[in-house]
Design a protein around this motif. Sequence first.
Motif, PDB file in Angstrom:
ATOM      1  N   ARG A 102     -61.527 -82.501 122.128  1.00  0.00           N
ATOM      2  CA  ARG A 102     -61.970 -82.632 120.657  1.00  0.00           C
ATOM      3  C   ARG A 102     -61.803 -84.120 120.276  1.00  0.00           C
ATOM      4  O   ARG A 102     -60.711 -85.019 120.419  1.00  0.00           O
ATOM      5  CB  ARG A 102     -60.887 -81.893 119.905  1.00  0.00           C
ATOM      6  N   LEU A 103     -63.133 -84.789 119.932  1.00  0.00           N
ATOM      7  CA  LEU A 103     -63.028 -86.332 119.434  1.00  0.00           C
ATOM      8  C   LEU A 103     -62.998 -86.243 117.873  1.00  0.00           C
ATOM      9  O   LEU A 103     -64.159 -85.243 117.375  1.00  0.00           O
ATOM     10  CB  LEU A 103     -64.333 -86.811 120.222  1.00  0.00           C
ATOM     11  N   SER A 104     -62.236 -87.025 117.515  1.00  0.00           N
ATOM     12  CA  SER A 104     -62.139 -87.252 115.901  1.00  0.00           C
ATOM     13  C   SER A 104     -62.297 -88.656 115.754  1.00  0.00           C
ATOM     14  O   SER A 104     -61.378 -89.414 116.290  1.00  0.00           O
ATOM     15  CB  SER A 104     -60.819 -86.546 115.443  1.00  0.00           C
ATOM     16  N   ILE A 105     -63.297 -88.877 115.011  1.00  0.00           N
ATOM     17  CA  ILE A 105     -63.805 -90.562 114.491  1.00  0.00           C
ATOM     18  C   ILE A 105     -63.069 -90.579 113.123  1.00  0.00           C
ATOM     19  O   ILE A 105     -63.850 -89.982 112.388  1.00  0.00           O
ATOM     20  CB  ILE A 105     -65.144 -90.536 114.637  1.00  0.00           C
ATOM     21  N   LEU A 106     -62.088 -91.381 112.731  1.00  0.00           N
ATOM     22  CA  LEU A 106     -61.799 -91.522 111.576  1.00  0.00           C
ATOM     23  C   LEU A 106     -62.404 -92.848 110.770  1.00  0.00           C
ATOM     24  O   LEU A 106     -62.664 -93.749 111.831  1.00  0.00           O
ATOM     25  CB  LEU A 106     -60.296 -91.884 111.651  1.00  0.00           C
ATOM     26  N   HIS A 156     -57.397 -83.920 123.055  1.00  0.00           N
ATOM     27  CA  HIS A 156     -57.511 -84.398 121.741  1.00  0.00           C
ATOM     28  C   HIS A 156     -57.721 -85.973 121.736  1.00  0.00           C
ATOM     29  O   HIS A 156     -56.837 -86.375 122.244  1.00  0.00           O
ATOM     30  CB  HIS A 156     -56.658 -83.715 120.578  1.00  0.00           C
ATOM     31  N   LEU A 157     -58.712 -86.458 121.207  1.00  0.00           N
ATOM     32  CA  LEU A 157     -58.666 -88.032 121.315  1.00  0.00           C
ATOM     33  C   LEU A 157     -58.940 -88.436 119.747  1.00  0.00           C
ATOM     34  O   LEU A 157     -60.105 -88.048 118.987  1.00  0.00           O
ATOM     35  CB  LEU A 157     -59.879 -88.386 122.262  1.00  0.00           C
ATOM     36  N   SER A 164     -67.905 -87.052 116.083  1.00  0.00           N
ATOM     37  CA  SER A 164     -66.621 -86.010 115.976  1.00  0.00           C
ATOM     38  C   SER A 164     -67.156 -84.822 116.169  1.00  0.00           C
ATOM     39  O   SER A 164     -68.301 -84.043 115.502  1.00  0.00           O
ATOM     40  CB  SER A 164     -66.161 -86.019 114.508  1.00  0.00           C
ATOM     41  N   ALA A 165     -66.826 -84.352 117.234  1.00  0.00           N
ATOM     42  CA  ALA A 165     -67.145 -82.716 117.805  1.00  0.00           C
ATOM     43  C   ALA A 165     -66.392 -82.615 118.909  1.00  0.00           C
ATOM     44  O   ALA A 165     -65.294 -83.340 119.501  1.00  0.00           O
ATOM     45  CB  ALA A 165     -68.759 -83.158 118.385  1.00  0.00           C
ATOM     46  N   GLN A 185     -72.196 -81.047 123.656  1.00  0.00           N
ATOM     47  CA  GLN A 185     -71.537 -81.503 122.528  1.00  0.00           C
ATOM     48  C   GLN A 185     -71.676 -80.213 121.737  1.00  0.00           C
ATOM     49  O   GLN A 185     -72.668 -79.797 121.353  1.00  0.00           O
ATOM     50  CB  GLN A 185     -72.168 -82.669 121.840  1.00  0.00           C
ATOM     51  N   GLN A 186     -70.291 -79.837 120.968  1.00  0.00           N
ATOM     52  CA  GLN A 186     -70.404 -78.788 120.013  1.00  0.00           C
ATOM     53  C   GLN A 186     -69.876 -79.202 118.816  1.00  0.00           C
ATOM     54  O   GLN A 186     -68.933 -79.775 118.576  1.00  0.00           O
ATOM     55  CB  GLN A 186     -69.466 -77.520 120.647  1.00  0.00           C
TER      56      GLN A 186
END
Lengths: 116, 116
Positions: free
Chosen positions: B112-116, B10-11, B87-88, B36-37
Amino acid sequence: GESVGLHLPTLSVQEGDNSIINCAYSNSASDYFIWYKQESGKGPQFIIDIRSNMDKRQGQRVTVLLNKTVKHLSLQIAATQPGDSAVYFCAENRGAGGTSYGKLTFGQGTILTVHP
Amino acid sequence: GEEVAQTPKHLVRGEGQKAKLYCAPIKGHSYVFWYQQVLKNEFKFLISFQNENVFDETGMPKERFSAKCLPNSPCSLEIQATKLEDSAVYFCASSQFGQGAEQPQHFGDGTRLSIL
């Protein structure tokens, strides 16, 4: 546009039943098909594959059927178990021997739920 | 190794920051693929490598995305100036040879890439 799709987005079965998951594809040039199982938080797990020169292929408790006439693919799971609960994706590869090799196109996925 | 290893799991990044994802393919596999999902459903092909050479990059948003597979190092996917839409879950897959003889792609468990 061309795509790989699934007829049934969800499927619920009882433990011990046989399950059938369907997939339609639109590109008659597709020559390699794969079924994957994806559990929550995991990557797609290879189940079985089939090449376009075959109509049927069997694995352990699973069978894949390919009908090129109607561009239809199915995955049959025998004696379904709770551990089979997951999202199932079909994927196609549109051609070996060219730069499209390996570029999988996935269907939308079917959620399989197996009740004890 | 016997599995595709992806790091980190997770990033989290702020919008505009850089993100770098890593993938160690299965030993002996010469092809590496990135997908990418989004929304646990749709898979989008990004890029593939044959050893350290780019094989197919038709899915890459070239302005901000780049990828490498260098000898004796994990493959990497880097996103510059991340956007919320990035984010994906990013999956890496590897396969053995090769053109004219399709082989199933084996996937890692994704980042899992989460962009805030």
